[in-house]
Scaffold this active site. Structure first.
Site, PDB file in Angstrom:
ATOM      1  N   CYS A   1       6.917  19.601 -35.136  1.00  0.00           N
ATOM      2  CA  CYS A   1       7.844  19.721 -33.861  1.00  0.00           C
ATOM      3  C   CYS A   1       9.336  19.479 -33.992  1.00  0.00           C
ATOM      4  O   CYS A   1      10.148  20.324 -33.607  1.00  0.00           O
ATOM      5  CB  CYS A   1       7.196  18.970 -32.746  1.00  0.00           C
ATOM      6  SG  CYS A   1       5.706  18.865 -32.325  1.00  0.00           S
TER       7      CYS A   1
ATOM      8  N   CYS B   1       5.808  14.028 -33.840  1.00  0.00           N
ATOM      9  CA  CYS B   1       5.536  15.032 -34.712  1.00  0.00           C
ATOM     10  C   CYS B   1       6.441  16.027 -35.500  1.00  0.00           C
ATOM     11  O   CYS B   1       7.482  16.292 -35.196  1.00  0.00           O
ATOM     12  CB  CYS B   1       5.107  16.087 -33.678  1.00  0.00           C
ATOM     13  SG  CYS B   1       4.599  17.882 -34.025  1.00  0.00           S
TER      14      CYS B   1
END
Length: 170
Positions: free
Chosen positions: A100, A97
């Site tokens: 993230c 991600c």
């Protein structure tokens, strides 16, 4: 490699169908081009096997070292959120991600700036999927804020450290 179709579906709801297709294609390509675990692992004796067979839990706490650097330590999730010492910020994330990955240094900065006031726990949704499912995590990054074991707030998406600190009243 574990591929969670639920995770790709959740992300496709946020980023649209092209992300779903690209994510699946990347995951399939990575799976087919990676070295099989049995070919990559060196021969070990029985004592080494016991040490290396332990699967990661996907749950880590950010720890501020004496020199001010931030490290990671395995932690029990229930014990971490039950802490009565300040705020516990739980970051649900995944290695694939991009937002993230951008959030990680911001959380490390928070841990370094507010030691003793905030505990930051990171949960990899691909490894600790049972915890992610129990909190109905549908997109990441998803940060849950706990105080004395009770969830008190949620922050969705990437935020700079200053915005998170302000949100938490730090």
């Amino acid at each position: 490699m574990r591929i969670k179709s639920q995770t790709f579906l959740c992300m496709s709801a946020v980023f649209g169908l092209p992300f779903l297709i690209a994510g699946c294609a990347d995951a399939i390509l990575e799976e087919t081009t990676s070295t099989p675990p049995e070919a990559a692992a060196p021969e070990t004796d029985a004592t080494d096997a016991a040490e290396t067979d332990a699967e990661p839990t996907g749950i880590e706490r950010l720890v501020v070292n004496e020199d001010g650097s931030v490290g990671h330590a395995a932690v029990d999730f229930q014990e971490a959120i039950a802490s009565k010492d300040g705020i516990v910020l739980v970051d649900f994330w995944a290695t694939w991600c991009p937002p993230c990955k951008s959030l990680a240094p911001e959380l490390e900065q928070l841990a370094a700036d507010y030691p003793g006031q905030i505990t930051i726990v990171k949960i990899d949704v691909d490894i600790a999927s049972d915890i992610a499912q129990s909190y109905e995590i549908s997109s990441i990054p998803d940060m849950r804020i706990f105080k004395a074991g009770e969830q008190i707030d949620t922050i969705i998406g990437y935020k700079p450290a200053a915005d998170i600190a302000s949100h938490l009243g730090l």
